[in-house]
Design a protein around this motif. Structure first.
Motif, PDB file in Angstrom:
ATOM      1  N   ILE A 217       0.814  -1.214   0.000  1.00 28.10           N
ATOM      2  CA  ILE A 217       0.000   0.000   0.000  1.00 28.10           C
ATOM      3  C   ILE A 217       0.847   1.264   0.000  1.00 28.10           C
ATOM      4  CG2 ILE A 217      -1.906  -1.154   1.177  1.00 28.10           C
ATOM      5  CD1 ILE A 217      -1.059   0.316   3.729  1.00 28.10           C
ATOM      6  N   GLN A 218       2.174   1.134   0.001  1.00 28.78           N
ATOM      7  CA  GLN A 218       3.009   2.329  -0.005  1.00 28.78           C
ATOM      8  C   GLN A 218       2.839   3.121  -1.296  1.00 28.78           C
ATOM      9  OE1 GLN A 218       7.110   1.678   1.088  1.00 28.78           O
ATOM     10  NE2 GLN A 218       6.570   0.392   2.820  1.00 28.78           N
ATOM     11  N   ASP A 219       2.768   2.415  -2.427  1.00 29.24           N
ATOM     12  CA  ASP A 219       2.572   3.100  -3.700  1.00 29.24           C
ATOM     13  C   ASP A 219       1.200   3.764  -3.763  1.00 29.24           C
ATOM     14  OD1 ASP A 219       5.063   2.436  -4.603  1.00 29.24           O
ATOM     15  OD2 ASP A 219       4.415   0.599  -5.604  1.00 29.24           O
ATOM     16  N   ILE A 220       0.198   3.147  -3.108  1.00 26.38           N
ATOM     17  CA  ILE A 220      -1.138   3.752  -3.080  1.00 26.38           C
ATOM     18  C   ILE A 220      -1.090   5.058  -2.306  1.00 26.38           C
ATOM     19  CG2 ILE A 220      -3.536   3.401  -2.363  1.00 26.38           C
ATOM     20  CD1 ILE A 220      -2.999   0.384  -2.549  1.00 26.38           C
ATOM     21  N   GLY A 221      -0.336   5.069  -1.192  1.00 26.67           N
ATOM     22  CA  GLY A 221      -0.233   6.268  -0.370  1.00 26.67           C
ATOM     23  C   GLY A 221       0.353   7.451  -1.111  1.00 26.67           C
ATOM     24  N   LYS A 222       1.161   7.200  -2.146  1.00 25.67           N
ATOM     25  CA  LYS A 222       1.767   8.293  -2.909  1.00 25.67           C
ATOM     26  C   LYS A 222       0.728   9.120  -3.654  1.00 25.67           C
ATOM     27  CE  LYS A 222       6.184   5.909  -3.517  1.00 25.67           C
ATOM     28  NZ  LYS A 222       7.143   5.325  -4.486  1.00 25.67           N
ATOM     29  N   SER A 223      -0.432   8.543  -3.915  1.00 23.27           N
ATOM     30  CA  SER A 223      -1.466   9.277  -4.639  1.00 23.27           C
ATOM     31  C   SER A 223      -2.446   9.983  -3.708  1.00 23.27           C
ATOM     32  CB  SER A 223      -2.249   8.310  -5.536  1.00 23.27           C
ATOM     33  OG  SER A 223      -2.936   7.338  -4.751  1.00 23.27           O
ATOM     34  N   PHE A 224      -2.289   9.802  -2.396  1.00 26.50           N
ATOM     35  CA  PHE A 224      -3.196  10.439  -1.447  1.00 26.50           C
ATOM     36  C   PHE A 224      -2.823  11.917  -1.321  1.00 26.50           C
ATOM     37  CE2 PHE A 224      -5.254   6.851   1.199  1.00 26.50           C
ATOM     38  CZ  PHE A 224      -5.462   6.127   0.049  1.00 26.50           C
ATOM     39  N   PRO A 225      -3.803  12.813  -1.218  1.00 32.81           N
ATOM     40  CA  PRO A 225      -3.541  14.248  -1.373  1.00 32.81           C
ATOM     41  C   PRO A 225      -2.969  14.966  -0.157  1.00 32.81           C
ATOM     42  CG  PRO A 225      -5.879  13.874  -1.020  1.00 32.81           C
ATOM     43  CD  PRO A 225      -5.245  12.518  -1.110  1.00 32.81           C
ATOM     44  N   SER A 226      -3.027  14.370   1.045  1.00 31.90           N
ATOM     45  CA  SER A 226      -2.587  15.094   2.235  1.00 31.90           C
ATOM     46  C   SER A 226      -1.943  14.131   3.227  1.00 31.90           C
ATOM     47  CB  SER A 226      -3.761  15.801   2.912  1.00 31.90           C
ATOM     48  OG  SER A 226      -4.683  14.847   3.423  1.00 31.90           O
ATOM     49  N   MET A 227      -1.215  14.711   4.196  1.00 32.78           N
ATOM     50  CA  MET A 227      -0.592  13.893   5.227  1.00 32.78           C
ATOM     51  C   MET A 227      -1.645  13.181   6.067  1.00 32.78           C
ATOM     52  SD  MET A 227       1.443  14.927   8.645  1.00 32.78           S
ATOM     53  CE  MET A 227      -0.167  14.984   9.418  1.00 32.78           C
ATOM     54  N   GLU A 228      -2.747  13.858   6.347  1.00 34.97           N
ATOM     55  CA  GLU A 228      -3.802  13.262   7.165  1.00 34.97           C
ATOM     56  C   GLU A 228      -4.384  12.020   6.495  1.00 34.97           C
ATOM     57  OE1 GLU A 228      -8.054  14.470   9.308  1.00 34.97           O
ATOM     58  OE2 GLU A 228      -7.053  15.869   7.945  1.00 34.97           O
ATOM     59  N   SER A 229      -4.590  12.089   5.177  1.00 40.75           N
ATOM     60  CA  SER A 229      -5.140  10.937   4.466  1.00 40.75           C
ATOM     61  C   SER A 229      -4.148   9.778   4.438  1.00 40.75           C
ATOM     62  CB  SER A 229      -5.536  11.333   3.044  1.00 40.75           C
ATOM     63  OG  SER A 229      -4.421  11.834   2.325  1.00 40.75           O
ATOM     64  N   VAL A 230      -2.848  10.093   4.306  1.00 44.10           N
ATOM     65  CA  VAL A 230      -1.814   9.055   4.380  1.00 44.10           C
ATOM     66  C   VAL A 230      -1.810   8.425   5.769  1.00 44.10           C
ATOM     67  CG1 VAL A 230       0.670   8.617   4.282  1.00 44.10           C
ATOM     68  CG2 VAL A 230      -0.385  10.111   2.592  1.00 44.10           C
ATOM     69  N   ASP A 231      -1.923   9.256   6.797  1.00 43.08           N
ATOM     70  CA  ASP A 231      -1.931   8.766   8.172  1.00 43.08           C
ATOM     71  C   ASP A 231      -3.123   7.852   8.415  1.00 43.08           C
ATOM     72  OD1 ASP A 231      -0.737   8.784  10.808  1.00 43.08           O
ATOM     73  OD2 ASP A 231      -2.461   9.950  11.464  1.00 43.08           O
ATOM     74  N   ASN A 232      -4.290   8.217   7.910  1.00 43.05           N
ATOM     75  CA  ASN A 232      -5.480   7.371   8.064  1.00 43.05           C
ATOM     76  C   ASN A 232      -5.297   6.024   7.377  1.00 43.05           C
ATOM     77  OD1 ASN A 232      -6.992   9.219   9.568  1.00 43.05           O
ATOM     78  ND2 ASN A 232      -7.764  10.240   7.747  1.00 43.05           N
ATOM     79  N   LEU A 233      -4.666   6.046   6.197  1.00 35.96           N
ATOM     80  CA  LEU A 233      -4.426   4.802   5.472  1.00 35.96           C
ATOM     81  C   LEU A 233      -3.561   3.851   6.289  1.00 35.96           C
ATOM     82  CD1 LEU A 233      -4.331   3.026   2.878  1.00 35.96           C
ATOM     83  CD2 LEU A 233      -2.337   4.360   2.179  1.00 35.96           C
ATOM     84  N   PHE A 234      -2.435   4.343   6.816  1.00 39.26           N
ATOM     85  CA  PHE A 234      -1.505   3.460   7.510  1.00 39.26           C
ATOM     86  C   PHE A 234      -1.991   3.113   8.920  1.00 39.26           C
ATOM     87  CE2 PHE A 234       1.164   4.786   4.074  1.00 39.26           C
ATOM     88  CZ  PHE A 234       1.989   3.684   3.840  1.00 39.26           C
ATOM     89  N   THR A 235      -2.769   3.981   9.536  1.00 37.46           N
ATOM     90  CA  THR A 235      -3.324   3.651  10.845  1.00 37.46           C
ATOM     91  C   THR A 235      -4.352   2.520  10.717  1.00 37.46           C
ATOM     92  OG1 THR A 235      -3.042   5.953  11.558  1.00 37.46           O
ATOM     93  CG2 THR A 235      -4.467   4.571  12.891  1.00 37.46           C
ATOM     94  N   ALA A 236      -5.217   2.616   9.691  1.00 40.19           N
ATOM     95  CA  ALA A 236      -6.187   1.548   9.460  1.00 40.19           C
ATOM     96  C   ALA A 236      -5.474   0.241   9.091  1.00 40.19           C
ATOM     97  CB  ALA A 236      -7.146   1.953   8.348  1.00 40.19           C
ATOM     98  N   ALA A 237      -4.412   0.356   8.296  1.00 42.13           N
ATOM     99  CA  ALA A 237      -3.646  -0.847   7.929  1.00 42.13           C
ATOM    100  C   ALA A 237      -2.952  -1.444   9.154  1.00 42.13           C
ATOM    101  CB  ALA A 237      -2.625  -0.498   6.851  1.00 42.13           C
ATOM    102  N   GLY A 238      -2.476  -0.577  10.065  1.00 37.96           N
ATOM    103  CA  GLY A 238      -1.844  -1.069  11.274  1.00 37.96           C
ATOM    104  C   GLY A 238      -2.816  -1.835  12.158  1.00 37.96           C
ATOM    105  N   MET A 239      -4.023  -1.324  12.287  1.00 38.65           N
ATOM    106  CA  MET A 239      -5.042  -2.030  13.071  1.00 38.65           C
ATOM    107  C   MET A 239      -5.428  -3.327  12.394  1.00 38.65           C
ATOM    108  SD  MET A 239      -6.688  -1.900  15.917  1.00 38.65           S
ATOM    109  CE  MET A 239      -6.734  -0.197  16.489  1.00 38.65           C
ATOM    110  N   HIS A 240      -5.503  -3.302  11.059  1.00 39.18           N
ATOM    111  CA  HIS A 240      -5.798  -4.517  10.302  1.00 39.18           C
ATOM    112  C   HIS A 240      -4.695  -5.555  10.523  1.00 39.18           C
ATOM    113  CE1 HIS A 240      -7.323  -6.943   6.935  1.00 39.18           C
ATOM    114  NE2 HIS A 240      -6.086  -7.014   6.498  1.00 39.18           N
ATOM    115  N   TYR A 241      -3.443  -5.098  10.563  1.00 43.24           N
ATOM    116  CA  TYR A 241      -2.295  -5.995  10.786  1.00 43.24           C
ATOM    117  C   TYR A 241      -2.362  -6.635  12.170  1.00 43.24           C
ATOM    118  CZ  TYR A 241       2.593  -7.284  11.632  1.00 43.24           C
ATOM    119  OH  TYR A 241       3.756  -7.958  11.946  1.00 43.24           O
TER     120      TYR A 241
END
Length: 351
Positions: free
Chosen positions: A327-351
């Protein structure tokens, strides 16, 4: 939006009752039902029966769907969570997930919005979740993208004994030189949450030593030996088409072997590295000389495992970032730091 309160009146104590969205009254009566289509996971469309209520105070009618479906959406809440889980598991783009035949009709915008909402909920969960803490933590970071000339780094802390995630946070820095400030902020957040590590394992990044000394002065800082060995292999790697000489190969194997010996003292290990440095100078291996000088500069963080019973590697956090890799490449297309943070926080909980 339908509000709920805990009723201690006419209904049984402790039961949850609805409030009228117009007058906030809890006095109402059932007023028939109506049918509503709800799409579940795997694209199956079901028809459910929804209870309608009549308010005795303002004479308005209302119904409660909030437990099943979000407002103005046709997908069940459980289905949206499953779709986000599939995205995080597969690491596929939003459009690819939206076009997946098992989802049927779910737009990429809907997945994006649900992912952002879920990320915020997971952030609050990490703040309140107090997992068992061993006192030994692995910390690592990954660079995601640039936003208008600024860098986005995602930091993660994982318990080095139990393997669960403690905290994930993203930071925007103007240049890579400011990463140390982001590291210090991340460590201060850990401290504010009540995590005071006795041992911190990191890779050899320059952003960690000063920040750890500033925030956790009594913590033991140990470098990941797996990364150290990787650096040794790279330093002794000959140019393409050139075979490694026997002397250099023996020196490399001896330097690698010192990190597998546990029955020596730190002074003996450091003396061995000094001897290896003299040998590298004699055989004129410039890359090996630079490597061994660098290791000797970090000697205070290399052999702490010889004194304390601590792990040699930050393998748990490396495993986490291996999970994040799709999902790192997906995060590159996210428009803001907050949206990147939400992506990886949700992925961390999923992990």
């Amino acid at each position: 939006m339908i509000k709920r309160i805990i009723s201690y009146g006419g209904l049984k104590n402790g039961t949850i009752c609805l409030l009228c969205p117009n007058c906030s009254s809890g006095v109402y009566a059932k007023f028939g039902t109506y049918s509503r289509g709800v799409r579940y996971y795997l694209g199956s469309l079901r028809t459910i029966s929804v209870q309608r209520y009549h308010c005795k105070c303002c004479s308005s009618t209302f119904s409660d769907l909030s437990r099943i479906v979000s407002r103005l959406r046709r997908y069940a809440k459980k289905a949206l969570r499953d779709i986000v889980d599939i995205k995080l598991w597969m690491g596929a783009g939003l459009g690819k997930i939206a076009n997946w035949k098992r989802v049927r009709g779910c737009s990429s915008t809907l997945i994006w919005n649900e992912l952002q909402k879920l990320g915020k909920l997971c952030k609050k969960a990490f703040e309140k979740l107090k997992c068992k803490f061993s006192g030994t933590v692995c910390i690592d970071e990954v660079w995601i993208r640039q936003i208008k000339g600024k860098y986005v780094y995602v930091f993660a802390a994982v318990d080095a004994v139990y393997g669960h995630i403690i905290w994930i946070q993203s930071f925007i820095v103007k240049n890579k030189g400011e990463k140390s400030r982001a590291t210090e902020t991340f460590l201060n957040e850990l401290k504010a949450m009540g995590y005071i590590p006795k041992v911190i394992l990191t890779d050899g990044d320059k952003c960690y030593p000063d920040a750890i000394k500033e925030v956790f002065r009594n913590a033991i800082h140990q470098l990941c030996i797996f990364h150290v060995k990787q650096n040794i292999y790279e330093a002794f790697e000959p140019p393409k088409g050139i075979k490694l000489s026997k002397e250099v190969e023996e020196l490399r194997d001896m330097v690698l072997a010192i990190f597998d010996v546990n029955n020596i003292s730190i002074n003996e290990a450091v003396d061995f590295l000094k001897t290896a440095l003299q040998s590298a100078i004699v055989i004129k291996s410039k890359s090996a000389v630079n490597l061994l000088k660098n290791l000797l500069e970090k000697k205070d963080r290399l052999f702490q495992y010889l004194i304390y019973d601590i792990p040699k590697s930050n393998g748990f956090v490396e495993s986490l970032f291996s999970f994040f890799e799709p999902i790192q490449d997906i995060g590159k297309s996210f428009p803001s730091m907050e949206s990147v943070d939400n992506l990886f926080t949700a992925a961390g909980m999923h992990y």
